[in-house]
Design a protein around this motif. Structure first.
Motif, mmCIF file in Angstrom:
data_model
loop_
_atom_site.group_PDB
_atom_site.id
_atom_site.type_symbol
_atom_site.label_atom_id
_atom_site.label_comp_id
_atom_site.label_asym_id
_atom_site.label_seq_id
_atom_site.Cartn_x
_atom_site.Cartn_y
_atom_site.Cartn_z
ATOM 1 N N ASP A 201 -9.882 -53.743 30.356
ATOM 2 C CA ASP A 201 -10.434 -53.137 29.149
ATOM 3 C C ASP A 201 -9.395 -53.092 28.028
ATOM 4 O O ASP A 201 -8.240 -53.478 28.212
ATOM 5 N N SER B 280 -7.825 -50.646 26.567
ATOM 6 C CA SER B 280 -6.663 -49.774 26.800
ATOM 7 C C SER B 280 -5.621 -50.477 27.663
ATOM 8 O O SER B 280 -4.419 -50.363 27.418
ATOM 9 N N GLU B 281 -6.081 -51.202 28.671
ATOM 10 C CA GLU B 281 -5.159 -51.941 29.550
ATOM 11 C C GLU B 281 -4.488 -53.084 28.798
ATOM 12 O O GLU B 281 -3.289 -53.318 28.964
ATOM 13 N N GLY C 34 -1.918 -51.488 26.406
ATOM 14 C CA GLY C 34 -0.760 -51.012 27.169
ATOM 15 C C GLY C 34 0.124 -52.147 27.641
ATOM 16 O O GLY C 34 1.354 -52.057 27.595
ATOM 17 N N SER D 67 5.938 -39.417 29.799
ATOM 18 C CA SER D 67 4.828 -39.582 30.738
ATOM 19 C C SER D 67 3.571 -40.067 30.017
ATOM 20 O O SER D 67 2.805 -40.867 30.567
ATOM 21 N N HIS D 68 3.371 -39.621 28.792
ATOM 22 C CA HIS D 68 2.231 -40.095 28.011
ATOM 23 C C HIS D 68 2.397 -41.578 27.679
ATOM 24 O O HIS D 68 1.428 -42.347 27.750
ATOM 25 N N GLU E 247 1.378 -43.533 30.649
ATOM 26 C CA GLU E 247 -0.081 -43.605 30.762
ATOM 27 C C GLU E 247 -0.648 -44.646 29.799
ATOM 28 O O GLU E 247 -1.571 -45.383 30.152
ATOM 29 N N ARG F 7 0.088 -48.152 31.131
ATOM 30 C CA ARG F 7 -0.739 -48.472 32.300
ATOM 31 C C ARG F 7 -2.220 -48.562 31.960
ATOM 32 O O ARG F 7 -3.039 -48.887 32.814
ATOM 33 N N GLY F 8 -2.565 -48.269 30.703
ATOM 34 C CA GLY F 8 -3.961 -48.333 30.286
ATOM 35 C C GLY F 8 -4.796 -47.182 30.795
ATOM 36 O O GLY F 8 -6.018 -47.271 30.854
ATOM 37 N N GLN F 9 -4.155 -46.082 31.131
ATOM 38 C CA GLN F 9 -4.863 -44.928 31.682
ATOM 39 C C GLN F 9 -5.395 -43.997 30.598
ATOM 40 O O GLN F 9 -6.159 -43.092 30.895
ATOM 41 N N THR F 10 -4.973 -44.224 29.368
ATOM 42 C CA THR F 10 -5.433 -43.407 28.255
ATOM 43 C C THR F 10 -5.586 -44.281 27.023
ATOM 44 O O THR F 10 -4.919 -45.302 26.910
ATOM 45 N N SER F 11 -6.466 -43.879 26.141
ATOM 46 C CA SER F 11 -6.675 -44.607 24.891
ATOM 47 C C SER F 11 -5.972 -43.843 23.773
ATOM 48 O O SER F 11 -6.402 -42.744 23.408
#
Length: 72
Positions: free
Chosen positions: A2, A4-5, A8, A34-35, A38, A41-45
């Motif tokens: 996606d 975000s990934e 990232g 840490s943000h 994330e 790693r595409g874990q957050t937009s």
């Protein structure tokens, strides 16, 4: 993969090409490490403001980090 990934991955690739640590990039961007992890790693937009901060810290344009045609 996606958006975000993809974003990232581009951030990580650009950061590593500049030999900048994730912690350094986070600091330069005004973000928590840490943000930043994330985001990479595409874990957050991230918000547009965050994307702009990251692009400035990497000395590149927002387009280079988000446009599929410019990042290849």
């Amino acid at each position: 993969m996606d958006s975000s990934e993809r974003f990232g991955g581009r951030v990580r690739k650009t950061r590593k090409a500049l030999n900048v640590s994730q912690e350094e990039l986070a600091s330069l961007s005004g973000l928590n490490r840490s943000h930043m992890g994330e985001i990479e790693r595409g874990q957050t937009s991230p918000t547009l403001i965050t994307i702009d901060r990251i692009a400035k810290a990497l000395n590149c344009s927002i387009a280079e980090l988000v446009d599929d045609n410019l990042s290849q």
